[in-house]
Motif scaffolding. Structure first.
Motif: not given
Lengths: 213, 213
Positions: A176-187, B156-170
């Motif tokens: 369900q999360s394949v296209y989701a945008d991901f927003y992180v809150v630090d608190s 298994r992937i430890d770290l995904v780095i995405r360029w271009g500012g979008m916060r999603r895995l697509s």
């Protein structure tokens, strides 16, 4: 304003919050109950149609017994609080395992409460491998994959909001999360304030939905 | 310093970069080639064992023909550049479809080049539903799921780095990414500078690996 249809909530940081406030780790979960209900009311105000909470996972069950007991109890209480609201409620997880709280069994079938309303999904004893285990080999269409998930009554997620600063999904509904945008809150989750939700909505409004296209 | 074993690279922003630089969208992809090779050399220096590049997806193929041709050509060139290095190379994607560039067919079997070395996976005409379509119903262990993926030679992937500012895995490797940390670089991929990679490594070093536990 562009409102997400379906938001996923990862309410992380309860244990760190407890330690920061001079308590034992397991005492933190209880303080996540009020934020959960507050967020539900905000989501309703915004016209969000579906919300999925990450309760606890089969991975989490490897933690010390004291913690396991505490987060399991808090999940039961959270679902009971939500069940006093007007919602269409479903608890999703491996209910065949002893780690699944028996009090929540009635909610493993979607139930309209107080006239129904927003779809609320609560993951309890959820495991991504359990979720994917029933996909089968019957064709590779997206529709078929969604249909055959254990979590097949949970739809595609538009926005995942995670509290506690970690930038990872930790096994949360991989399909369900394949296209989701991901927003992180630090608190930390127990410190939840409405402004964090508003910020997530404002940020989401500026994102470009492409569904990978 | 804690170094990730396996990093996933989402090299996004080529089209936006092209437009910002007075070109047509499809002309941007070519400028992603040099960064790809530069990043590979940095990963080798750091002792990273495996790197997976998100080339293009079946979703991307819905774009205008001019763009499709351009990104397909750039992926072929990128793989050929990498294949001149010392690597253990594998191209992963649906090679049965006409959208799969025939020049890359030889690399759909892992090939040690110039003595082998770092595992390099390059996703070409990849689709998450294609990847999951072969999971089957033969038990729900993680091992079985990993084994039965189309991408079963990618770990298994430890770290995904995405360029271009979008916060999603697509749609990027949903199973291998379940526990991955997710680092987003705001600048566009063709503007890649090594400092961005160093920042990602420094950030990763401070994360706590729990694998959901």
């Amino acid at each position: 304003m562009r409102i997400p249809s379906h938001i996923g909530i990862i309410p992380d940081g309860n244990r760190r919050w407890a330690q920061k406030n001079g308590m034992e780790k397991h005492q933190g979960y209880h303080f996540g109950l009020k934020p959960g209900l507050e967020l539900l009311h905000l989501a309703k105000e915004y016209g969000i149609k579906e919300i999925t909470y990450y309760g606890f996972t089969t991975d989490n069950c490897k933690r010390p017994a004291k913690q396991l007991e505490a987060f399991s109890k808090s999940c039961v209480e959270a679902v009971q609080l939500i069940a006093a609201d007007g919602v269409s409620l479903l608890v999703v997880g491996n209910s065949q395992s002893p780690a699944f709280p028996s009090e929540l069994k009635p909610y493993t079938v979607r139930t309209d409460i107080n006239g129904g309303g927003i779809k609320v999904n609560f993951l309890v004893n959820y495991g991504w491998e359990w979720d994917l285990s029933s996909i089968g080999e019957n064709g590779n269409s997206r529709e078929k994959i969604f249909e055959n998930l254990q979590s097949n009554d949970i739809s595609r997620i538009d926005l995942v909001i995670r509290w506690g600063g970690m930038r990872r999904l930790s096994g949360f509904l991989p399909v369900q999360s394949v296209y989701a945008d991901f927003y992180v809150v630090d608190s930390m989750w127990p410190d939840f304030i409405p402004q964090e939700f508003y910020n997530a909505m404002t940020w989401y409004d500026k994102q470009d939905v492409t569904l990978g296209g």
